[in-house]
Design a protein around this motif. Structure first.
Motif, PDB file in Angstrom:
ATOM      1  N   ARG A  74      46.809  42.296  43.283  1.00  0.00           N
ATOM      2  CA  ARG A  74      46.766  41.777  41.917  1.00  0.00           C
ATOM      3  C   ARG A  74      47.473  40.424  41.933  1.00  0.00           C
ATOM      4  O   ARG A  74      48.656  40.346  42.247  1.00  0.00           O
ATOM      5  CB  ARG A  74      47.449  42.711  40.938  1.00  0.00           C
ATOM      6  N   ALA A  85      47.329  38.187  39.167  1.00  0.00           N
ATOM      7  CA  ALA A  85      47.803  37.992  37.793  1.00  0.00           C
ATOM      8  C   ALA A  85      47.307  39.188  36.999  1.00  0.00           C
ATOM      9  O   ALA A  85      46.677  40.094  37.554  1.00  0.00           O
ATOM     10  CB  ALA A  85      47.270  36.681  37.223  1.00  0.00           C
ATOM     11  N   GLU A  86      47.545  39.170  35.698  1.00  0.00           N
ATOM     12  CA  GLU A  86      47.174  40.323  34.880  1.00  0.00           C
ATOM     13  C   GLU A  86      45.679  40.635  34.968  1.00  0.00           C
ATOM     14  O   GLU A  86      45.285  41.791  35.036  1.00  0.00           O
ATOM     15  CB  GLU A  86      47.556  40.086  33.426  1.00  0.00           C
ATOM     16  N   ASP A  87      44.837  39.611  34.987  1.00  0.00           N
ATOM     17  CA  ASP A  87      43.390  39.804  35.021  1.00  0.00           C
ATOM     18  C   ASP A  87      42.732  39.168  36.239  1.00  0.00           C
ATOM     19  O   ASP A  87      41.546  38.867  36.222  1.00  0.00           O
ATOM     20  CB  ASP A  87      42.750  39.241  33.743  1.00  0.00           C
TER      21      ASP A  87
END
Length: 151
Positions: free
Chosen positions: A42, A44-46
């Protein structure tokens, strides 16, 4: 390997077909094939990145396909000449690795970097699906008769 019968859940659930299909596929495959090794990160968040260790493969020998929430990576290396190995520790066999993608996750790019195939993914939720703030209008404190006489 332990197997589970999910059929009782099918009778009492609605709209979870894809989830049960994924569980059934995972149960059937058992994760026995671990070639080529990979990481999922991951960023970043998205934003996500999948990195596959594909030493010995060229970009021409690998195909990356994204289609309906499934990312498929296939490698097919053909030996040009017969070689005599004293020891062959670098595997160059055919492979097909599939990843199930969540809704709205899209493949952004794929690139080679030091023997790794790096695939960038991003979740892009359409504007219509994002939460939005609804303005609250103030009601008039006048009665309907007062509004009619004012007009």
């Amino acid at each position: 390997m332990r197997t589970y019968d999910l059929s009782p859940l099918f009778r009492s659930t609605i709209g979870f077909d894809r989830l049960f299909d994924l569980a059934e596929i995972a149960n059937r495959t058992g994760g026995d094939d671990n070639y080529p090794p990979y990481n999922i990160e991951r960023l970043a968040e998205d934003r996500y990145q999948i990195a596959l260790a594909v030493a010995g493969f060229s970009p021409d020998a690998i195909s990356v396909t994204a289609e309906q929430n499934v990312l498929t990576i296939e490698g097919d290396k053909l030996e040009q000449a017969e070689r005599e190995y004293l020891y062959q520790g670098i595997s160059t066999r055919r492979f097909k690795r599939q990843f199930s993608l969540a809704d709205y996750v899209q493949v952004k790019s794929a690139a080679f970097d030091n023997g790794l195939l790096k695939i960038e993914l991003a979740r892009e939720i359409p504007e219509a699906m994002k939460p939005r703030r609804i303005a609250i209008n103030a009601m008039s404190t006048k009665s309907p008769r007062q509004l009619e006489s004012a007009a």
